[in-house]
Design a protein around this motif. Structure first.
Motif, PDB file in Angstrom:
ATOM      1  N   VAL A 145       1.234  -0.959  -0.241  1.00 37.77           N
ATOM      2  CA  VAL A 145      -0.127   0.554   0.223  1.00 37.77           C
ATOM      3  C   VAL A 145       0.885   1.350   0.301  1.00 37.77           C
ATOM      4  N   GLU A 146       0.401   1.989  -1.648  1.00 41.55           N
ATOM      5  CA  GLU A 146       1.536   3.604  -1.418  1.00 41.55           C
ATOM      6  C   GLU A 146       0.242   4.351  -0.260  1.00 41.55           C
ATOM      7  N   GLN A 147       1.064   5.050   0.289  1.00 33.73           N
ATOM      8  CA  GLN A 147       0.101   6.189   1.021  1.00 33.73           C
ATOM      9  C   GLN A 147      -0.339   7.125   0.701  1.00 33.73           C
ATOM     10  N   GLY A 148      -1.186   7.117   0.549  1.00 37.32           N
ATOM     11  CA  GLY A 148      -2.485   7.643  -0.021  1.00 37.32           C
ATOM     12  C   GLY A 148      -2.374   8.061  -1.770  1.00 37.32           C
ATOM     13  N   GLU A 149      -1.890   6.929  -2.253  1.00 35.30           N
ATOM     14  CA  GLU A 149      -1.704   6.634  -3.619  1.00 35.30           C
ATOM     15  C   GLU A 149      -3.175   5.507  -3.483  1.00 35.30           C
ATOM     16  N   SER A 150      -2.299   4.280  -3.227  1.00 33.02           N
ATOM     17  CA  SER A 150      -3.627   3.688  -3.208  1.00 33.02           C
ATOM     18  C   SER A 150      -4.028   2.489  -1.876  1.00 33.02           C
ATOM     19  N   GLY A 151      -4.159   3.441  -0.835  1.00 31.50           N
ATOM     20  CA  GLY A 151      -4.453   3.564   0.103  1.00 31.50           C
ATOM     21  C   GLY A 151      -4.424   4.312   1.768  1.00 31.50           C
ATOM     22  N   PHE A 152      -4.419   3.296   2.700  1.00 26.44           N
ATOM     23  CA  PHE A 152      -3.801   4.320   3.523  1.00 26.44           C
ATOM     24  C   PHE A 152      -3.009   3.177   4.789  1.00 26.44           C
ATOM     25  N   ARG A 153      -1.758   3.716   5.563  1.00 24.41           N
ATOM     26  CA  ARG A 153      -1.467   3.513   6.173  1.00 24.41           C
ATOM     27  C   ARG A 153      -1.808   3.555   7.361  1.00 24.41           C
ATOM     28  N   PHE A 154      -1.242   2.697   8.495  1.00 28.61           N
ATOM     29  CA  PHE A 154      -1.617   3.611  10.005  1.00 28.61           C
ATOM     30  C   PHE A 154      -1.249   3.013  10.808  1.00 28.61           C
ATOM     31  N   SER A 155      -0.681   3.508  12.307  1.00 32.90           N
ATOM     32  CA  SER A 155       0.049   3.410  13.405  1.00 32.90           C
ATOM     33  C   SER A 155      -0.784   3.230  14.299  1.00 32.90           C
ATOM     34  N   THR A 156      -1.813   3.728  14.381  1.00 32.19           N
ATOM     35  CA  THR A 156      -2.598   3.591  16.120  1.00 32.19           C
ATOM     36  C   THR A 156      -3.684   3.636  15.459  1.00 32.19           C
ATOM     37  N   LEU A 157      -5.229   3.373  16.257  1.00 34.07           N
ATOM     38  CA  LEU A 157      -6.718   3.218  16.332  1.00 34.07           C
ATOM     39  C   LEU A 157      -6.495   4.584  15.239  1.00 34.07           C
ATOM     40  N   ASP A 158      -6.478   5.751  16.433  1.00 35.95           N
ATOM     41  CA  ASP A 158      -6.720   6.906  15.788  1.00 35.95           C
ATOM     42  C   ASP A 158      -6.345   7.661  13.761  1.00 35.95           C
ATOM     43  N   GLN A 159      -5.532   6.801  14.022  1.00 39.35           N
ATOM     44  CA  GLN A 159      -4.701   6.824  12.685  1.00 39.35           C
ATOM     45  C   GLN A 159      -5.978   6.201  11.666  1.00 39.35           C
ATOM     46  N   LEU A 160      -6.165   5.081  11.801  1.00 44.49           N
ATOM     47  CA  LEU A 160      -7.214   4.035  11.229  1.00 44.49           C
ATOM     48  C   LEU A 160      -8.474   4.754  11.404  1.00 44.49           C
ATOM     49  N   GLN A 161      -9.067   5.349  12.419  1.00 43.48           N
ATOM     50  CA  GLN A 161     -10.518   6.446  12.335  1.00 43.48           C
ATOM     51  C   GLN A 161      -9.944   7.312  11.555  1.00 43.48           C
ATOM     52  N   GLU A 162      -9.282   7.963  11.542  1.00 41.42           N
ATOM     53  CA  GLU A 162      -9.009   9.096  10.546  1.00 41.42           C
ATOM     54  C   GLU A 162      -9.445   8.848   9.409  1.00 41.42           C
ATOM     55  N   HIS A 163      -7.714   8.113   8.963  1.00 47.98           N
ATOM     56  CA  HIS A 163      -7.877   7.624   7.156  1.00 47.98           C
ATOM     57  C   HIS A 163      -9.457   7.340   6.714  1.00 47.98           C
ATOM     58  N   SER A 164      -9.792   6.205   7.629  1.00 48.68           N
ATOM     59  CA  SER A 164     -11.230   5.652   7.309  1.00 48.68           C
ATOM     60  C   SER A 164     -12.338   6.967   6.912  1.00 48.68           C
ATOM     61  N   LEU A 165     -12.657   7.662   8.379  1.00 39.40           N
ATOM     62  CA  LEU A 165     -13.482   8.508   8.069  1.00 39.40           C
ATOM     63  C   LEU A 165     -13.469   9.484   7.063  1.00 39.40           C
ATOM     64  N   ASN A 166     -11.897   9.546   6.729  1.00 37.47           N
ATOM     65  CA  ASN A 166     -11.915  10.664   5.472  1.00 37.47           C
ATOM     66  C   ASN A 166     -12.492   9.613   4.426  1.00 37.47           C
ATOM     67  N   VAL A 167     -12.098   8.339   3.858  1.00 37.58           N
ATOM     68  CA  VAL A 167     -12.644   7.618   2.592  1.00 37.58           C
ATOM     69  C   VAL A 167     -13.776   7.200   2.757  1.00 37.58           C
ATOM     70  N   MET A 168     -15.047   7.366   3.939  1.00 38.76           N
ATOM     71  CA  MET A 168     -15.795   7.438   4.085  1.00 38.76           C
ATOM     72  C   MET A 168     -17.182   8.616   3.776  1.00 38.76           C
ATOM     73  N   SER A 169     -16.426   9.574   4.165  1.00 42.11           N
ATOM     74  CA  SER A 169     -17.117  10.867   3.692  1.00 42.11           C
ATOM     75  C   SER A 169     -16.384  12.061   2.023  1.00 42.11           C
ATOM     76  N   ASP A 170     -15.523  11.340   1.753  1.00 44.83           N
ATOM     77  CA  ASP A 170     -15.486  11.718   0.133  1.00 44.83           C
ATOM     78  C   ASP A 170     -15.286  10.693  -0.748  1.00 44.83           C
ATOM     79  N   GLN A 171     -16.474  10.029  -1.344  1.00 41.28           N
ATOM     80  CA  GLN A 171     -17.072   9.606  -2.894  1.00 41.28           C
ATOM     81  C   GLN A 171     -15.693   9.588  -3.217  1.00 41.28           C
ATOM     82  N   GLN A 172     -15.010  11.350  -4.139  1.00 36.65           N
ATOM     83  CA  GLN A 172     -13.744  10.999  -5.200  1.00 36.65           C
ATOM     84  C   GLN A 172     -12.643   9.719  -4.506  1.00 36.65           C
ATOM     85  N   LEU A 173     -11.955  10.697  -3.628  1.00 33.79           N
ATOM     86  CA  LEU A 173     -11.485  10.069  -2.275  1.00 33.79           C
ATOM     87  C   LEU A 173     -11.201   8.622  -2.954  1.00 33.79           C
ATOM     88  N   CYS A 174     -12.316   8.175  -2.004  1.00 34.04           N
ATOM     89  CA  CYS A 174     -12.913   6.952  -2.253  1.00 34.04           C
ATOM     90  C   CYS A 174     -12.541   5.478  -3.375  1.00 34.04           C
TER      91      CYS A 174
END
Length: 178
Positions: A145-174
């Protein structure tokens, strides 16, 4: 071919976050943490998570106390979470086809290299099926997974949630990441 349509019920992507990993008795695949993270996201961000569900699929042995703990936590959560042990291969393929996001957390908070996924075949399978991978920043996931290119990587659960919420709320990004 544009496969992404979170509202589609006719072959497009649905509002599903999928995780595919064995339910190890040791808890090494971190499904309990994924359930807790999704429940927290639903509680704190009801607008962004509305209509979304988390599906955990994986093999299990009989009388698996970890699986029972994950199932209990999922039932207690005030949001849609399905725990499906020992699903048929055809069912798993269908979940990959339907899911918009893929979560993988094996290696979270681990310091020993052998406790991190060395390759991550399920991540590759999810990407083949146009799921956006949001995966642990460790082991083989860094190569996939290339960060921000083909998905996201996380080191903490807060980062998991942040990336997920961004993808969930941005159809174009998804759509772009898929």
């Amino acid at each position: 071919v544009n496969m992404y349509n979170p509202q589609s019920s006719s072959g497009g992507k649905e509002k599903i976050i999928l995780s595919v990993s064995r339910f190890e008795v040791s808890g090494s695949k971190k499904q309990l943490e994924l359930v807790q993270s999704f429940a927290q996201m639903c509680a704190e961000h009801p607008e962004q998570t509305d209509g979304w569900k988390l599906i955990l699929v994986g093999g299990s042995t009989p009388n698996n106390s970890y699986l029972e703990k994950v199932q209990g936590e999922a039932k207690a959560a005030a949001c849609p979470i399905e725990v499906l042990p020992n699903a048929a291969v055809s069912g798993i393929k269908e979940f990959y086809r339907r899911a918009a996001i893929f979560w993988h957390a094996c290696g979270l908070d681990e310091t020993r290299p052998e406790r991190v996924e060395h390759f991550g075949m399920t991540t590759v399978e999810s990407m083949q099926n146009y799921c956006v991978p949001i995966v642990i920043d460790g082991g083989g996931q860094r190569e996939i997974v290339e960060q921000g290119e083909s998905g996201f990587r996380f080191s903490t659960l807060d980062q998991l949630q942040e990336h997920s919420l961004n993808v969930m709320s941005d159809q174009q990004l998804c759509q772009t990441l898929a």
